[in-house]
Design a protein around this motif. Structure first.
Motif, PDB file in Angstrom:
ATOM      1  N   TYR A  57      63.957  46.380  24.357  1.00 29.56           N
ATOM      2  CA  TYR A  57      63.709  46.124  22.932  1.00 29.56           C
ATOM      3  C   TYR A  57      63.406  44.646  22.683  1.00 29.56           C
ATOM      4  N   PHE A  58      64.094  43.764  23.381  1.00 32.26           N
ATOM      5  CA  PHE A  58      63.823  42.338  23.223  1.00 32.26           C
ATOM      6  C   PHE A  58      62.404  42.002  23.665  1.00 32.26           C
ATOM      7  N   ILE A  59      61.974  42.583  24.776  1.00 38.56           N
ATOM      8  CA  ILE A  59      60.618  42.332  25.269  1.00 38.56           C
ATOM      9  C   ILE A  59      59.581  42.852  24.275  1.00 38.56           C
ATOM     10  N   VAL A  60      59.837  44.015  23.698  1.00 39.85           N
ATOM     11  CA  VAL A  60      58.866  44.609  22.770  1.00 39.85           C
ATOM     12  C   VAL A  60      58.829  43.861  21.449  1.00 39.85           C
ATOM     13  N   PHE A  61      59.994  43.524  20.903  1.00 40.49           N
ATOM     14  CA  PHE A  61      60.048  42.963  19.552  1.00 40.49           C
ATOM     15  C   PHE A  61      59.982  41.442  19.485  1.00 40.49           C
ATOM     16  N   LYS A  62      59.870  40.743  20.619  1.00 40.15           N
ATOM     17  CA  LYS A  62      59.822  39.274  20.540  1.00 40.15           C
ATOM     18  C   LYS A  62      58.485  38.776  20.002  1.00 40.15           C
ATOM     19  N   ASP A  63      57.416  39.532  20.198  1.00 41.00           N
ATOM     20  CA  ASP A  63      56.104  39.177  19.657  1.00 41.00           C
ATOM     21  C   ASP A  63      55.830  40.024  18.423  1.00 41.00           C
ATOM     22  N   PRO A  64      55.100  39.500  17.465  1.00 42.36           N
ATOM     23  CA  PRO A  64      54.748  40.338  16.301  1.00 42.36           C
ATOM     24  C   PRO A  64      53.815  41.474  16.734  1.00 42.36           C
ATOM     25  N   PHE A  65      53.874  42.534  15.971  1.00 41.09           N
ATOM     26  CA  PHE A  65      53.054  43.692  16.299  1.00 41.09           C
ATOM     27  C   PHE A  65      51.587  43.404  16.014  1.00 41.09           C
ATOM     28  N   PRO A  66      50.698  43.811  16.893  1.00 39.16           N
ATOM     29  CA  PRO A  66      49.279  43.521  16.682  1.00 39.16           C
ATOM     30  C   PRO A  66      48.591  44.478  15.727  1.00 39.16           C
ATOM     31  N   GLU A  67      49.232  45.557  15.369  1.00 37.40           N
ATOM     32  CA  GLU A  67      48.572  46.562  14.534  1.00 37.40           C
ATOM     33  C   GLU A  67      48.885  46.328  13.068  1.00 37.40           C
ATOM     34  N   GLU A  68      48.020  46.865  12.239  1.00 38.78           N
ATOM     35  CA  GLU A  68      48.245  46.751  10.806  1.00 38.78           C
ATOM     36  C   GLU A  68      49.206  47.816  10.300  1.00 38.78           C
ATOM     37  N   ASN A  69      49.276  48.968  10.964  1.00 39.50           N
ATOM     38  CA  ASN A  69      50.200  50.030  10.565  1.00 39.50           C
ATOM     39  C   ASN A  69      51.242  50.243  11.664  1.00 39.50           C
ATOM     40  N   SER A  73      53.300  53.637  14.072  1.00 40.34           N
ATOM     41  CA  SER A  73      53.378  53.688  15.531  1.00 40.34           C
ATOM     42  C   SER A  73      54.823  53.650  16.021  1.00 40.34           C
ATOM     43  N   VAL A  74      55.699  52.921  15.329  1.00 43.92           N
ATOM     44  CA  VAL A  74      57.123  52.912  15.698  1.00 43.92           C
ATOM     45  C   VAL A  74      57.731  54.291  15.462  1.00 43.92           C
ATOM     46  N   LEU A  75      57.373  54.940  14.360  1.00 45.62           N
ATOM     47  CA  LEU A  75      57.880  56.286  14.091  1.00 45.62           C
ATOM     48  C   LEU A  75      57.375  57.298  15.114  1.00 45.62           C
ATOM     49  N   ILE A  76      56.141  57.179  15.522  1.00 51.72           N
ATOM     50  CA  ILE A  76      55.600  58.083  16.529  1.00 51.72           C
ATOM     51  C   ILE A  76      56.284  57.869  17.873  1.00 51.72           C
ATOM     52  N   CYS A  77      56.509  56.610  18.242  1.00 48.87           N
ATOM     53  CA  CYS A  77      57.236  56.324  19.484  1.00 48.87           C
ATOM     54  C   CYS A  77      58.654  56.873  19.428  1.00 48.87           C
ATOM     55  N   THR A  78      59.294  56.777  18.271  1.00 51.53           N
ATOM     56  CA  THR A  78      60.646  57.306  18.117  1.00 51.53           C
ATOM     57  C   THR A  78      60.665  58.821  18.260  1.00 51.53           C
ATOM     58  N   LEU A  79      59.708  59.500  17.654  1.00 50.15           N
ATOM     59  CA  LEU A  79      59.638  60.958  17.780  1.00 50.15           C
ATOM     60  C   LEU A  79      59.361  61.388  19.216  1.00 50.15           C
ATOM     61  N   ILE A  80      58.486  60.676  19.910  1.00 49.73           N
ATOM     62  CA  ILE A  80      58.220  60.984  21.315  1.00 49.73           C
ATOM     63  C   ILE A  80      59.478  60.761  22.148  1.00 49.73           C
ATOM     64  N   VAL A 117      65.320  55.907  26.207  1.00 48.38           N
ATOM     65  CA  VAL A 117      64.032  56.596  26.276  1.00 48.38           C
ATOM     66  C   VAL A 117      63.087  56.067  25.200  1.00 48.38           C
ATOM     67  N   ILE A 118      63.594  55.827  24.004  1.00 51.21           N
ATOM     68  CA  ILE A 118      62.747  55.271  22.943  1.00 51.21           C
ATOM     69  C   ILE A 118      62.258  53.877  23.331  1.00 51.21           C
ATOM     70  N   SER A 119      63.126  53.078  23.947  1.00 53.44           N
ATOM     71  CA  SER A 119      62.685  51.733  24.358  1.00 53.44           C
ATOM     72  C   SER A 119      61.643  51.804  25.472  1.00 53.44           C
ATOM     73  N   PHE A 120      61.781  52.763  26.403  1.00 55.88           N
ATOM     74  CA  PHE A 120      60.753  52.936  27.430  1.00 55.88           C
ATOM     75  C   PHE A 120      59.414  53.331  26.811  1.00 55.88           C
ATOM     76  N   VAL A 121      59.446  54.254  25.864  1.00 53.54           N
ATOM     77  CA  VAL A 121      58.204  54.698  25.221  1.00 53.54           C
ATOM     78  C   VAL A 121      57.560  53.535  24.463  1.00 53.54           C
ATOM     79  N   MET A 122      58.359  52.765  23.735  1.00 55.24           N
ATOM     80  CA  MET A 122      57.801  51.624  22.996  1.00 55.24           C
ATOM     81  C   MET A 122      57.283  50.545  23.944  1.00 55.24           C
TER      82      MET A 122
END
Length: 132
Positions: A57-69, A73-80, A117-122
């Motif tokens: 989670y630290f690796i994923v969230f340390k940079d701002p997200f490049p997407e506008e929505n 995408s976070v909700l889709i990753c969570t559902l997966i 699992v959610i952190s791996f998917v993200m």
């Protein structure tokens, strides 16, 4: 009534699991020692899963997200992640490995696996740059 092959296999398995040896009581004493030795294995696994998940989670969230929505995408990753966790828990249940002695251990293990699992998917979603 016709012979069912599974009834024969069930009888064979029951016969093989019987213990007729003299030292069966010593085996049960050795089993009690090993169960005391592995008393906190679920907590150790769950804690290590949480540590790995927090690093991801630290690796994923340390940079701002490049997407506008990014919320979508976070909700889709969570559902997966929930779907993969459900499949994992379902397979562990059918293998007979999803048994816990207390509700706390069940919740702690399940929560840590879901977060991992959610952190791996993200991590795969945001760092692979295939989907962006």
């Amino acid at each position: 009534m016709p012979f069912n092959i599974f009834d024969g296999l069930d009888a064979l398995v029951d016969l093989l699991t019987l213990d007729f040896s003299k030292n069966s009581s010593s085996k049960s004493a050795a089993h009690k020692k090993s169960s005391k030795k592995s008393k906190y294995t679920i907590e150790l696994w769950s804690g290590s899963f949480l540590v790995i998940a927090s690093i991801l989670y630290f690796i994923v969230f340390k940079d701002p997200f490049p997407e506008e929505n990014y919320i979508q995408s976070v909700l889709i990753c969570t559902l997966i992640g929930f779907a993969i966790s459900f499949i994992l828990f379902f397979s562990l249940y059918h293998l007979g490995l999803f048994y816990f002695q207390s509700l706390f251990k069940l919740i702690f293990f399940s929560g840590s696996v879901i977060l991992l699992v959610i952190s791996f998917v993200m991590f795969i979603y945001y760092k692979s740059e295939i989907f962006l």
